[in-house]
Motif scaffolding. Structure first.
Motif, PDB file in Angstrom:
ATOM      1  N   ASP A  75     -63.771 -64.420 -74.551  1.00  0.00           N
ATOM      2  CA  ASP A  75     -64.951 -65.050 -75.125  1.00  0.00           C
ATOM      3  C   ASP A  75     -65.881 -63.933 -75.598  1.00  0.00           C
ATOM      4  O   ASP A  75     -66.279 -63.076 -74.793  1.00  0.00           O
ATOM      5  CB  ASP A  75     -65.631 -65.928 -74.073  1.00  0.00           C
ATOM      6  N   VAL A  76     -66.228 -63.930 -76.885  1.00  0.00           N
ATOM      7  CA  VAL A  76     -67.004 -62.816 -77.446  1.00  0.00           C
ATOM      8  C   VAL A  76     -68.142 -63.337 -78.305  1.00  0.00           C
ATOM      9  O   VAL A  76     -68.031 -64.400 -78.941  1.00  0.00           O
ATOM     10  CB  VAL A  76     -66.110 -61.877 -78.283  1.00  0.00           C
ATOM     11  N   PRO A  77     -69.263 -62.598 -78.374  1.00  0.00           N
ATOM     12  CA  PRO A  77     -70.359 -62.972 -79.274  1.00  0.00           C
ATOM     13  C   PRO A  77     -70.030 -62.578 -80.705  1.00  0.00           C
ATOM     14  O   PRO A  77     -69.298 -61.602 -80.952  1.00  0.00           O
ATOM     15  CB  PRO A  77     -71.540 -62.160 -78.737  1.00  0.00           C
ATOM     16  N   LEU A  78     -70.557 -63.320 -81.655  1.00  0.00           N
ATOM     17  CA  LEU A  78     -70.406 -62.994 -83.065  1.00  0.00           C
ATOM     18  C   LEU A  78     -71.662 -62.291 -83.561  1.00  0.00           C
ATOM     19  O   LEU A  78     -72.775 -62.576 -83.118  1.00  0.00           O
ATOM     20  CB  LEU A  78     -70.161 -64.257 -83.890  1.00  0.00           C
ATOM     21  N   ILE A  79     -71.482 -61.372 -84.508  1.00  0.00           N
ATOM     22  CA  ILE A  79     -72.575 -60.603 -85.087  1.00  0.00           C
ATOM     23  C   ILE A  79     -72.728 -60.992 -86.553  1.00  0.00           C
ATOM     24  O   ILE A  79     -71.731 -61.115 -87.277  1.00  0.00           O
ATOM     25  CB  ILE A  79     -72.301 -59.088 -84.960  1.00  0.00           C
ATOM     26  N   ARG A  80     -73.950 -61.180 -87.012  1.00  0.00           N
ATOM     27  CA  ARG A  80     -74.205 -61.582 -88.398  1.00  0.00           C
ATOM     28  C   ARG A  80     -74.291 -60.361 -89.302  1.00  0.00           C
ATOM     29  O   ARG A  80     -75.046 -59.433 -89.042  1.00  0.00           O
ATOM     30  CB  ARG A  80     -75.514 -62.378 -88.481  1.00  0.00           C
ATOM     31  N   GLU A  81     -73.500 -60.361 -90.370  1.00  0.00           N
ATOM     32  CA  GLU A  81     -73.589 -59.361 -91.426  1.00  0.00           C
ATOM     33  C   GLU A  81     -73.409 -60.075 -92.752  1.00  0.00           C
ATOM     34  O   GLU A  81     -72.328 -60.606 -93.033  1.00  0.00           O
ATOM     35  CB  GLU A  81     -72.521 -58.270 -91.262  1.00  0.00           C
ATOM     36  N   GLY A  82     -74.460 -60.096 -93.567  1.00  0.00           N
ATOM     37  CA  GLY A  82     -74.382 -60.788 -94.843  1.00  0.00           C
ATOM     38  C   GLY A  82     -74.132 -62.267 -94.652  1.00  0.00           C
ATOM     39  O   GLY A  82     -74.853 -62.954 -93.920  1.00  0.00           O
ATOM     40  N   GLU A  83     -73.096 -62.784 -95.271  1.00  0.00           N
ATOM     41  CA  GLU A  83     -72.777 -64.206 -95.179  1.00  0.00           C
ATOM     42  C   GLU A  83     -71.755 -64.519 -94.094  1.00  0.00           C
ATOM     43  O   GLU A  83     -71.266 -65.650 -94.029  1.00  0.00           O
ATOM     44  CB  GLU A  83     -72.248 -64.709 -96.527  1.00  0.00           C
TER      45      GLU A  83
ATOM     46  N   ALA B 227     -66.552 -60.881 -85.195  1.00  0.00           N
ATOM     47  CA  ALA B 227     -66.340 -60.183 -83.929  1.00  0.00           C
ATOM     48  C   ALA B 227     -64.936 -59.600 -83.925  1.00  0.00           C
ATOM     49  O   ALA B 227     -64.033 -60.077 -84.627  1.00  0.00           O
ATOM     50  CB  ALA B 227     -66.516 -61.126 -82.749  1.00  0.00           C
ATOM     51  N   GLU B 228     -64.751 -58.562 -83.136  1.00  0.00           N
ATOM     52  CA  GLU B 228     -63.432 -57.939 -82.929  1.00  0.00           C
ATOM     53  C   GLU B 228     -63.293 -57.655 -81.444  1.00  0.00           C
ATOM     54  O   GLU B 228     -64.218 -57.155 -80.803  1.00  0.00           O
ATOM     55  CB  GLU B 228     -63.319 -56.655 -83.748  1.00  0.00           C
ATOM     56  N   THR B 229     -62.115 -57.979 -80.883  1.00  0.00           N
ATOM     57  CA  THR B 229     -61.925 -57.807 -79.448  1.00  0.00           C
ATOM     58  C   THR B 229     -60.459 -57.560 -79.137  1.00  0.00           C
ATOM     59  O   THR B 229     -59.584 -57.875 -79.957  1.00  0.00           O
ATOM     60  CB  THR B 229     -62.413 -59.061 -78.689  1.00  0.00           C
ATOM     61  N   ALA B 230     -60.203 -56.986 -77.967  1.00  0.00           N
ATOM     62  CA  ALA B 230     -58.826 -56.853 -77.508  1.00  0.00           C
ATOM     63  C   ALA B 230     -58.206 -58.238 -77.387  1.00  0.00           C
ATOM     64  O   ALA B 230     -58.837 -59.180 -76.905  1.00  0.00           O
ATOM     65  CB  ALA B 230     -58.788 -56.127 -76.168  1.00  0.00           C
ATOM     66  N   ALA B 231     -56.971 -58.368 -77.858  1.00  0.00           N
ATOM     67  CA  ALA B 231     -56.333 -59.686 -77.904  1.00  0.00           C
ATOM     68  C   ALA B 231     -55.969 -60.171 -76.505  1.00  0.00           C
ATOM     69  O   ALA B 231     -55.501 -59.391 -75.667  1.00  0.00           O
ATOM     70  CB  ALA B 231     -55.082 -59.617 -78.770  1.00  0.00           C
ATOM     71  N   PRO B 232     -56.155 -61.449 -76.229  1.00  0.00           N
ATOM     72  CA  PRO B 232     -55.693 -61.994 -74.949  1.00  0.00           C
ATOM     73  C   PRO B 232     -54.171 -62.060 -74.926  1.00  0.00           C
ATOM     74  O   PRO B 232     -53.510 -62.004 -75.970  1.00  0.00           O
ATOM     75  CB  PRO B 232     -56.310 -63.395 -74.924  1.00  0.00           C
TER      76      PRO B 232
ATOM     77  N   VAL C  20     -57.905 -58.884 -81.962  1.00  0.00           N
ATOM     78  CA  VAL C  20     -58.161 -60.109 -82.720  1.00  0.00           C
ATOM     79  C   VAL C  20     -59.485 -59.953 -83.444  1.00  0.00           C
ATOM     80  O   VAL C  20     -60.487 -59.518 -82.855  1.00  0.00           O
ATOM     81  CB  VAL C  20     -58.230 -61.349 -81.805  1.00  0.00           C
ATOM     82  N   ARG C  21     -59.471 -60.268 -84.730  1.00  0.00           N
ATOM     83  CA  ARG C  21     -60.699 -60.294 -85.514  1.00  0.00           C
ATOM     84  C   ARG C  21     -61.002 -61.736 -85.894  1.00  0.00           C
ATOM     85  O   ARG C  21     -60.125 -62.459 -86.343  1.00  0.00           O
ATOM     86  CB  ARG C  21     -60.553 -59.454 -86.785  1.00  0.00           C
ATOM     87  N   VAL C  22     -62.247 -62.125 -85.691  1.00  0.00           N
ATOM     88  CA  VAL C  22     -62.691 -63.485 -85.995  1.00  0.00           C
ATOM     89  C   VAL C  22     -63.892 -63.406 -86.924  1.00  0.00           C
ATOM     90  O   VAL C  22     -64.772 -62.551 -86.744  1.00  0.00           O
ATOM     91  CB  VAL C  22     -63.084 -64.244 -84.714  1.00  0.00           C
ATOM     92  N   SER C  23     -63.947 -64.277 -87.916  1.00  0.00           N
ATOM     93  CA  SER C  23     -65.142 -64.387 -88.740  1.00  0.00           C
ATOM     94  C   SER C  23     -65.440 -65.852 -89.007  1.00  0.00           C
ATOM     95  O   SER C  23     -64.544 -66.693 -89.057  1.00  0.00           O
ATOM     96  CB  SER C  23     -64.969 -63.633 -90.065  1.00  0.00           C
TER      97      SER C  23
ATOM     98  N   ARG D 268     -70.746 -67.850 -80.460  1.00  0.00           N
ATOM     99  CA  ARG D 268     -69.716 -67.104 -79.758  1.00  0.00           C
ATOM    100  C   ARG D 268     -68.361 -67.660 -80.169  1.00  0.00           C
ATOM    101  O   ARG D 268     -68.253 -68.786 -80.669  1.00  0.00           O
ATOM    102  CB  ARG D 268     -69.884 -67.202 -78.243  1.00  0.00           C
ATOM    103  N   ALA D 269     -67.321 -66.871 -79.946  1.00  0.00           N
ATOM    104  CA  ALA D 269     -65.950 -67.296 -80.233  1.00  0.00           C
ATOM    105  C   ALA D 269     -65.138 -67.272 -78.946  1.00  0.00           C
ATOM    106  O   ALA D 269     -65.086 -66.243 -78.261  1.00  0.00           O
ATOM    107  CB  ALA D 269     -65.306 -66.388 -81.272  1.00  0.00           C
ATOM    108  N   ARG D 270     -64.539 -68.410 -78.625  1.00  0.00           N
ATOM    109  CA  ARG D 270     -63.610 -68.483 -77.503  1.00  0.00           C
ATOM    110  C   ARG D 270     -62.205 -68.415 -78.085  1.00  0.00           C
ATOM    111  O   ARG D 270     -61.778 -69.308 -78.827  1.00  0.00           O
ATOM    112  CB  ARG D 270     -63.806 -69.764 -76.705  1.00  0.00           C
ATOM    113  N   ILE D 271     -61.488 -67.335 -77.775  1.00  0.00           N
ATOM    114  CA  ILE D 271     -60.179 -67.073 -78.364  1.00  0.00           C
ATOM    115  C   ILE D 271     -59.117 -67.358 -77.314  1.00  0.00           C
ATOM    116  O   ILE D 271     -59.091 -66.733 -76.253  1.00  0.00           O
ATOM    117  CB  ILE D 271     -60.086 -65.608 -78.842  1.00  0.00           C
TER     118      ILE D 271
END
Length: 339
Positions: free
Chosen positions: A254-262, A266-271, A223-226, A244-247
């Motif tokens: 539950d994964v932390p988000l990283i800032r890049e540009g605007e 985050a990317e994580t193994a899908a639940p 799963v990719r979240v932005s 953070r993102a709770r998927i």
């Protein structure tokens, strides 16, 4: 049109309120509620329902009587002293109507510092923090009869110092996630986020600010979240304020988000169960309450419509403390084309 209020006693607190108006004893305030600490208690208004008079929760009647007559009128002031908790109605007739309007304006300015829905995606320009601080300071002085101290200004300053100021901001475009050749997109979607769960100035307030996709590639489902950063938001956010993102699907991660540009991403193994879609909640640990707000999406939409209307009429708004724009709103409207 006249406004009426009822006076009641609850656990030693005196409550003066129009029918259905929010108060600070109702629990967690909605995102449309203006809250102001005053001498002897608190005042609240609902931005969306537009009650002409505030609701008051008073813990010190003698101290509050220094301003109750000015905001509600002599009838309410006398009834507050004499009331034994009956629930009859009293007509609001402010002895100082201009002061009553300015205290609303102070509540609105403080609300805007926390809840203004700045959005690149929706075209709602951010408010200038310096202008807003200056106007809050001026309104505090104008409303000195009512306001208990200068806590309003200190709260704004602590917030802006935490997240940085305009000269530290950047608008560099962030990367857009791409799907590798041969990968299969199983599901994707966009959504908003709960404004109560992040500090101001961190994320774009749009209902399209959060996007996600579930991708199957090389035998693995991810799963990719932005989430889009707020316009003019500081890049170097302190670690404890990183979102953070709770998927959530059949399982959850539950994964932390990283800032890049605007973008925050985050990317994580899908639940488990993600193949048909997921629900994504963005939050900052320790901020807000993790419980749903009734009609939250509709309420956010109404707030966007209200502030957009205020920005559009900055040039011809009536010259009164309630309807005339804040200085920060005037500046935001002027910068709308290039913020």
């Amino acid at each position: 049109m006249s406004t009426t209020v009822r006076i009641r006693n609850r656990d030693g607190l005196w409550i003066i309120a129009p029918e259905g108006a929010p108060t600070v004893v109702d629990g967690t305030a909605g995102i449309d509620v203006l809250v102001l600490e005053v001498a002897g208690g608190h005042l609240t208004w609902s931005l969306l329902t537009g009650h002409a008079a505030p609701a008051a929760v008073i813990d010190d009647r003698s101290l509050a009587q220094e301003w109750v007559w000015a905001i509600y009128g002599q009838e309410v002031s006398l009834a507050l002293d004499e009331s034994n908790g009956d629930t009859r109605e009293y007509t609001v007739e402010p002895a100082l109507p201009d002061l009553a309007a300015r205290i609303w304006r102070l509540g609105y300015a403080r609300w805007a510092a926390r809840w203004w829905p700045a959005s690149t995606l929706d075209g709602i320009a951010p408010l200038d923090e310096h202008l807003l601080e200056d106007e809050i300071a001026a309104l505090n002085e104008e409303c000195e009869l009512i306001v208990d101290g200068a806590d309003a200004l200190e709260e704004i300053r602590s917030s802006t110092e935490t997240l940085g100021r305009a000269e530290d901001y950047a608008l560099a475009a962030g990367p857009v996630a791409t799907v590798a050749p041969g990968a299969l997109v199983l599901a994707r979607g966009t959504a908003g986020w709960d404004w109560r769960r992040c500090p101001p100035g961190l994320l774009d307030a749009s209902e399209r600010a959060v996007s996600w996709e579930v991708v199957r590639d090389a035998g693995t489902t991810i799963v990719r979240v932005s989430a889009v950063a707020a316009p003019l938001s500081v890049v170097d956010v302190p670690a404890h304020l990183h979102p953070r993102a709770r998927i959530q699907a059949a399982g959850a991660v539950d994964v932390p988000l990283i800032r890049e540009g605007e973008l925050w991403h985050a990317e994580t193994a899908a639940p488990a169960g993600s193949e048909s879609g997921v629900a994504v909640a963005i939050y900052v640990p320790g901020v807000g309450v993790d419980e749903p707000e009734p009609d939250a999406v509709s309420r956010r939409a109404q707030i966007r419509a209200l502030v957009t209307a205020r920005l559009r009429r900055t040039a011809d708004a009536p010259d009164n403390p309630v309807e005339s724009p804040l200085l920060a709103e005037i500046a935001a409207a002027a910068s709308d084309s290039d913020f």
